[in-house]
Design an enzyme around this catalytic site. Structure first.
Site, PDB file in Angstrom:
ATOM      1  CE  LYS A  30      -2.000  -1.140   3.931  1.00 42.62           C
ATOM      2  NZ  LYS A  30      -1.259  -2.195   4.233  1.00 42.62           N
ATOM      3  NE  ARG A  84      -3.807  -1.179   9.957  1.00 39.26           N
ATOM      4  CZ  ARG A  84      -2.632  -0.417   9.471  1.00 39.26           C
ATOM      5  NH1 ARG A  84      -2.474   0.639   9.123  1.00 39.26           N
ATOM      6  NH2 ARG A  84      -1.484  -1.299   8.777  1.00 39.26           N
ATOM      7  NE  ARG A 121       7.224  -3.172   6.066  1.00 39.81           N
ATOM      8  CZ  ARG A 121       6.043  -2.836   6.294  1.00 39.81           C
ATOM      9  NH1 ARG A 121       5.274  -2.121   5.251  1.00 39.81           N
ATOM     10  NH2 ARG A 121       5.210  -3.206   7.185  1.00 39.81           N
ATOM     11  NE  ARG A 157       6.800  -0.751  10.050  1.00 38.17           N
ATOM     12  CZ  ARG A 157       5.620  -0.675   9.528  1.00 38.17           C
ATOM     13  NH1 ARG A 157       5.574  -0.018   8.268  1.00 38.17           N
ATOM     14  NH2 ARG A 157       4.490  -1.058   9.909  1.00 38.17           N
ATOM     15  NE  ARG A 171       1.906  -4.995  11.486  1.00 38.29           N
ATOM     16  CZ  ARG A 171       2.751  -4.532  10.723  1.00 38.29           C
ATOM     17  NH1 ARG A 171       4.087  -4.827  10.673  1.00 38.29           N
ATOM     18  NH2 ARG A 171       2.264  -3.419   9.922  1.00 38.29           N
TER      19      ARG A 171
HETATM   20  P1  ADP Z   1       2.408  -1.775   3.410  1.00 39.47           P
HETATM   21  O1  ADP Z   1       2.457  -0.216   3.038  1.00 39.47           O
HETATM   22  O2  ADP Z   1       0.993  -2.362   2.508  1.00 39.47           O
HETATM   23  O3  ADP Z   1       2.339  -2.080   4.619  1.00 39.47           O
HETATM   24  P2  ADP Z   1       4.865  -1.835   1.871  1.00 39.47           P
HETATM   25  O4  ADP Z   1       4.571  -0.885   0.959  1.00 39.47           O
HETATM   26  O5  ADP Z   1       5.749  -1.149   3.052  1.00 39.47           O
HETATM   27  O6  ADP Z   1       3.379  -2.292   2.326  1.00 39.47           O
HETATM   28  O7  ADP Z   1       5.582  -3.145   1.226  1.00 39.47           O
HETATM   29  C1  ADP Z   1       6.063  -4.008   2.124  1.00 39.47           C
HETATM   30  C2  ADP Z   1       7.350  -4.668   1.609  1.00 39.47           C
HETATM   31  O8  ADP Z   1       7.221  -5.319   0.329  1.00 39.47           O
HETATM   32  C3  ADP Z   1       8.452  -3.304   1.368  1.00 39.47           C
HETATM   33  O9  ADP Z   1       9.783  -3.966   1.861  1.00 39.47           O
HETATM   34  C4  ADP Z   1       8.535  -3.153   0.014  1.00 39.47           C
HETATM   35  O10 ADP Z   1       9.532  -2.550  -0.491  1.00 39.47           O
HETATM   36  C5  ADP Z   1       8.065  -4.621  -0.624  1.00 39.47           C
HETATM   37  N1  ADP Z   1       7.258  -4.401  -1.838  1.00 39.47           N
HETATM   38  C6  ADP Z   1       6.246  -3.522  -2.225  1.00 39.47           C
HETATM   39  N2  ADP Z   1       5.386  -3.654  -3.313  1.00 39.47           N
HETATM   40  C7  ADP Z   1       6.123  -4.942  -3.854  1.00 39.47           C
HETATM   41  C8  ADP Z   1       5.987  -5.668  -4.947  1.00 39.47           C
HETATM   42  N3  ADP Z   1       5.207  -5.258  -5.757  1.00 39.47           N
HETATM   43  N4  ADP Z   1       6.893  -6.648  -5.313  1.00 39.47           N
HETATM   44  C9  ADP Z   1       7.878  -7.083  -4.372  1.00 39.47           C
HETATM   45  N5  ADP Z   1       8.011  -6.442  -2.967  1.00 39.47           N
HETATM   46  C10 ADP Z   1       7.355  -5.284  -2.988  1.00 39.47           C
HETATM   47  P1  AMP Z   2       1.346   0.715   8.836  1.00 40.50           P
HETATM   48  O1  AMP Z   2       2.623   1.471   8.688  1.00 40.50           O
HETATM   49  O2  AMP Z   2       0.095   1.218   8.229  1.00 40.50           O
HETATM   50  O3  AMP Z   2       1.570  -0.849   8.742  1.00 40.50           O
HETATM   51  O4  AMP Z   2       0.737   0.739  10.400  1.00 40.50           O
HETATM   52  C1  AMP Z   2       1.714   0.271  11.475  1.00 40.50           C
HETATM   53  C2  AMP Z   2       0.756  -0.027  12.722  1.00 40.50           C
HETATM   54  O5  AMP Z   2       0.147   1.297  13.147  1.00 40.50           O
HETATM   55  C3  AMP Z   2      -0.405  -0.699  12.650  1.00 40.50           C
HETATM   56  O6  AMP Z   2       0.068  -2.271  13.045  1.00 40.50           O
HETATM   57  C4  AMP Z   2      -1.051  -0.299  13.911  1.00 40.50           C
HETATM   58  O7  AMP Z   2      -0.792  -0.700  15.185  1.00 40.50           O
HETATM   59  C5  AMP Z   2      -0.993   1.158  13.693  1.00 40.50           C
HETATM   60  N1  AMP Z   2      -2.102   1.892  12.810  1.00 40.50           N
HETATM   61  C6  AMP Z   2      -1.552   2.503  11.786  1.00 40.50           C
HETATM   62  N2  AMP Z   2      -2.846   3.003  10.814  1.00 40.50           N
HETATM   63  C7  AMP Z   2      -3.766   2.624  11.694  1.00 40.50           C
HETATM   64  C8  AMP Z   2      -5.082   2.785  12.047  1.00 40.50           C
HETATM   65  N3  AMP Z   2      -5.842   3.271  10.808  1.00 40.50           N
HETATM   66  N4  AMP Z   2      -5.933   2.076  13.021  1.00 40.50           N
HETATM   67  C9  AMP Z   2      -5.368   1.538  13.920  1.00 40.50           C
HETATM   68  N5  AMP Z   2      -4.208   1.481  14.212  1.00 40.50           N
HETATM   69  C10 AMP Z   2      -3.328   1.943  13.193  1.00 40.50           C
END
Ligand code: ADP
Ligand code: AMP
Length: 218
Positions: free
Chosen positions: A13, A88, A127, A160, A171
């Site tokens: 995302k 969420r 990541r 992270r 999660r």
């Molecule tokens: P989210 O925001 O949904 O938690 P991220 O955008 O941070 O996810 O992506 C999660 C991990 O996967 C990161 O390390 C990112 O660089 C990697 N990633 C994102 N999109 C792709 C893809 N299409 N193919 C492979 N790896 C990806």
């Molecule tokens: P993210 O970076 O989007 O993966 O969010 C990391 C963490 O932040 C999540 O696992 C939740 O603990 C908290 N968080 C982020 N966005 C929300 C939301 N909209 N509602 C509740 N918790 C959130």
């Protein structure tokens, strides 16, 4: 244009939201990034949010909704935004709907980035995040130019705390229980669009652009 990114943690995302924000000139708003910035600055909000985040739980709606509403009320959101990680829960979605309706506006699309749980676990362990500017990399798929250093701001990249495998499993179960119902919620509103998030990130992006530009024939 107002866009919501849906999908499991690690589905991509944030990666896509940043690309969308760049192409369409709208702000990328990540509640996770806002919480992490607050944790880094040791604010009261950050300390409260950390208790939940470290356990893989959602931060309570009351806290989360407030920071989101404050953020979307800022001037730079006048032409829209891309939300990443919000809503969420169904109550969060309802609050957002109400806020948008009060302005006589509407959300254009909720884009669900679909990736299977097995792939998510692999993505999360690779990541690496920059806590300073919010950039995200993957050690295999999307590596930074120099190992461990952010391409955008030169800060150190970290795994992270909540990307450790035990927390990722929690999660994911929280996602299936509390967040997945939003797919149905936005489907009923007619604004849900699905993309296959297991493709290469540029292919995922092209699929999203086709949807946003109206070339998608759903
Ligand atoms: P989210 O925001 O949904 O938690 P991220 O955008 O941070 O996810 O992506 C999660 C991990 O996967 C990161 O390390 C990112 O660089 C990697 N990633 C994102 N999109 C792709 C893809 N299409 N193919 C492979 N790896 C990806
Ligand atoms: P993210 O970076 O989007 O993966 O969010 C990391 C963490 O932040 C999540 O696992 C939740 O603990 C908290 N968080 C982020 N966005 C929300 C939301 N909209 N509602 C509740 N918790 C959130």
């Amino acid at each position: 244009m107002k866009i919501i990114m849906l999908g499991a943690p690690g589905a991509g995302k944030g990666t896509q939201a940043k690309m969308i924000a760049g192409k369409y000139g709208i702000p990328h708003i990540s509640t996770g990034d806002i919480f992490r910035a607050n944790i880094k600055d040791q604010t009261e909000l950050g300390m409260e949010a950390k208790k939940y985040m470290d356990q893989g739980l959602l931060v309570p709606d009351e806290l989360t909704v407030k920071i989101l509403l404050d953020r979307v009320a800022k001037d730079d959101c006048r032409n829209g935004y891309v939300l990443d990680g919000f809503p969420r829960t169904i109550p969060q979605a309802e609050v957002l709907d109400k806020a948008v309706e009060e302005l006589n506006e509407s959300i254009d699309f909720a884009v669900n980035v679909d990736v299977k749980d097995e792939n998510i676990i692999k993505r999360m362990s690779g990541r690496r995040a920059c806590l300073k500017c919010g950039a995200t990399y993957h050690i295999e798929h999307i590596p930074p130019k120099q190992e461990g250093i952010c391409d955008s701001c030169g800060s150190e990249l970290v795994l992270r705390d909540d990307d450790k495998p035990e927390t990722v499993k929690k999660r994911l179960s929280v996602y299936h229980e509390q967040t997945q119902p939003l797919i149905d919620y936005y489907n009923k509103k007619g604004i849900l669009r699905e993309v296959d998030g297991s493709q290469d990130m540029n292919d995922v992006f092209n699929a999203i652009v086709a949807i946003l530009d109206g070339a998608d024939k759903h």
